[in-house]
Design a protein around this motif. Structure first.
Motif, PDB file in Angstrom:
ATOM      1  N   SER A 131      45.070  36.149  15.330  1.00 27.62           N
ATOM      2  CA  SER A 131      46.842  35.385  15.906  1.00 27.62           C
ATOM      3  C   SER A 131      46.114  34.280  16.967  1.00 27.62           C
ATOM      4  N   GLY A 165      56.491  39.113   8.336  1.00 23.81           N
ATOM      5  CA  GLY A 165      54.792  38.864   8.665  1.00 23.81           C
ATOM      6  C   GLY A 165      53.756  39.705   8.073  1.00 23.81           C
ATOM      7  N   ASP A 272      50.819  34.880  14.404  1.00 20.58           N
ATOM      8  CA  ASP A 272      51.561  33.150  14.371  1.00 20.58           C
ATOM      9  C   ASP A 272      52.747  33.120  13.227  1.00 20.58           C
ATOM     10  N   ASP A 273      52.365  34.299  12.442  1.00 17.96           N
ATOM     11  CA  ASP A 273      53.202  34.042  11.173  1.00 17.96           C
ATOM     12  C   ASP A 273      54.722  34.681  11.254  1.00 17.96           C
ATOM     13  N   SER A 301      60.450  30.790  12.908  1.00 15.65           N
ATOM     14  CA  SER A 301      59.675  30.939  14.231  1.00 15.65           C
ATOM     15  C   SER A 301      59.747  32.466  14.829  1.00 15.65           C
TER      16      SER A 301
END
Length: 314
Positions: A131, A165, A272-273, A301
Motif C-alpha cells: 500500500s 479490504g 489504500d483499499d 474510504s
C-alpha cells in the motif's frame, strides 16, 4: 533530533514522557513481503530500537494508570457482570487490555500519538501490504502477567471490526522477551480462508446477528490431523509480528514465573483499499463513542479525522 510532546498534550499527562524518539523506518525485504502475502504473518526482529522500546514501555505504564471505558482487567473469576466494575484495575489481575483510538488518545494518552505517527509501524505495514498509504485504525495494548492462564481463543480480527479490504493489518510489538511457549499462534495461510463468525472471548458465545458468516472450524482438530499448520515465534523486546487482519490466530497464557510480565501492543492499520463497512449485527470495533463521531458511511474510504492517514507523513 528527538522531539517533545506538544505542550497541551504534555500537560494532559500525569507524568510527562518527554523524549519522543526520532521518526524512523525499517528495511523490509522482498522475502518479508512474500512471507506476509503467502503466510499472512511475518516476524521482523529488532524492528523497534531501544529508544522506541523504552518510550513505549513508559506509555504502556501510563495507559494502565489511565484506563479507558472499555479497558479489561481480567482475573480468576472475571465474567461479563464484573469485568468493568469500579476498582477492577486494583484486582490481582492476570491480564489487562484496552482499546485506544486516535482522538481519545490525544486527550487521555497523548504519549501514544508519536507511536502512531512517527514510529516504524506505519511505513512497515504499508510496505508489507503493498500500500502507498497507512491509515491508523486503533491500538490494542495487552499485558499477561507471569503464571497467567488467560488464553485468547482462535479467531480472526476482521469480523469484529467495521472495516473491509485486502489491505488491513496489524503491527504487534513485543515490549518484553517472550518464549516460544507463550507465542501467539497463527494458522499459516488462513487469511485466504474467508471470514468466520466472531465470538465473545469470555464465554465463547457467538456475536448476535452474524449468522451470515460460517462458524470457525475446529482448529485444534485440524492441527492434530495435519490439515493446518500453526506458526509460532520466540520474540525479543522490540521485535514485531506483522499480520493480515484475516489470519486465524490465538494465544495461550504466560507460562513464565510470576513477575515475568508480557507486555505487547498491536497497532491496527488500513491501506489504500480499506473502507468503512457497516456490518450488520454485533461488532466490537469501533466503540459506540467512536461510531458516533467518525461520520463515515458504508463504503467510504477509512481515512478521516477519527482514523487519520499517518503514512506518508502529512
Amino acid at each position: 533530533s528527538s522531539a517533545t510532546l506538544p505542550a497541551a498534550a504534555a500537560a494532559g499527562c500525569r507524568r510527562s514522557i518527554s523524549q519522543v524518539p526520532p521518526a524512523s523506518t525499517v528495511n523490509v525485504t522482498a522475502d518479508d513481503i512474500e512471507a506476509y502475502r503467502k503466510d499472512g504473518v511475518v516476524h521482523l526482529r529488532g524492528a523497534f530500537g531501544p529508544d522506541w522500546l523504552q518510550y513505549m514501555r513508559e506509555a504502556f505504564s501510563e495507559g494502565m494508570q489511565r484506563p479507558g471505558k472499555y479497558a479489561e482487567f481480567i482475573a480468576q473469576g472475571t465474567n461479563w457482570s464484573n469485568m468493568f466494575q469500579a476498582g477492577a484495575n486494583e484486582r490481582d489481575v492476570e491480564m489487562f487490555q484496552d482499546q485506544v483510538f486516535y482522538e481519545e488518545a490525544a486527550e487521555r494518552l497523548p504519549a501514544w500519538i508519536p507511536v502512531f505517527e512517527r514510529s516504524p509501524a506505519a511505513p512497515l505495514i504499508a510496505q508489507l501490504m503493498g500500500s502507498a498509504t497507512a491509515t491508523f485504525f486503533y491500538m490494542h495494548p495487552i499485558l499477561k502477567r507471569g503464571g497467567s492462564q488467560q488464553a485468547i481463543p482462535w479467531h480472526q480480527d476482521l469480523p469484529y471490526w467495521k472495516v473491509d479490504g485486502q489491505q488491513i493489518g496489524s503491527v504487534w510489538i513485543a515490549l518484553d522477551d517472550m518464549p516460544l511457549s507463550a507465542s501467539v499462534r497463527y494458522l499459516q495461510g488462513s487469511h485466504a480462508w474467508g471470514l468466520f463468525r466472531p465470538q465473545h472471548f469470555v464465554d465463547h458465545t457467538p456475536y448476535e446477528g452474524r449468522d451470515d458468516l460460517p462458524q470457525l472450524p475446529d482448529v485444534d482438530a485440524m492441527l492434530r490431523d495435519g490439515r493446518a499448520r500453526a506458526l509460532a515465534f520466540e520474540v525479543k523486546a522490540g521485535d514485531a509480528l506483522c499480520f493480515d487482519a484475516r489470519i486465524v490466530h490465538g494465544s495461550l497464557g504466560n507460562p513464565e514465573a510470576p513477575g515475568s510480565d508480557h507486555r505487547r501492543i498491536a497497532l491496527r492499520f488500513g491501506g489504500d483499499d480499506a473502507t468503512y463497512c457497516d456490518r450488520q449485527g454485533e461488532t466490537a470495533i469501533p466503540t459506540q463513542e467512536v461510531e458516533a463521531i467518525h461520520g463515515l458511511r458504508h463504503g467510504d474510504s477509512l481515512a478521516c479525522k477519527a482514523f487519520p492517514r499517518v503514512w506518508p507523513p502529512q
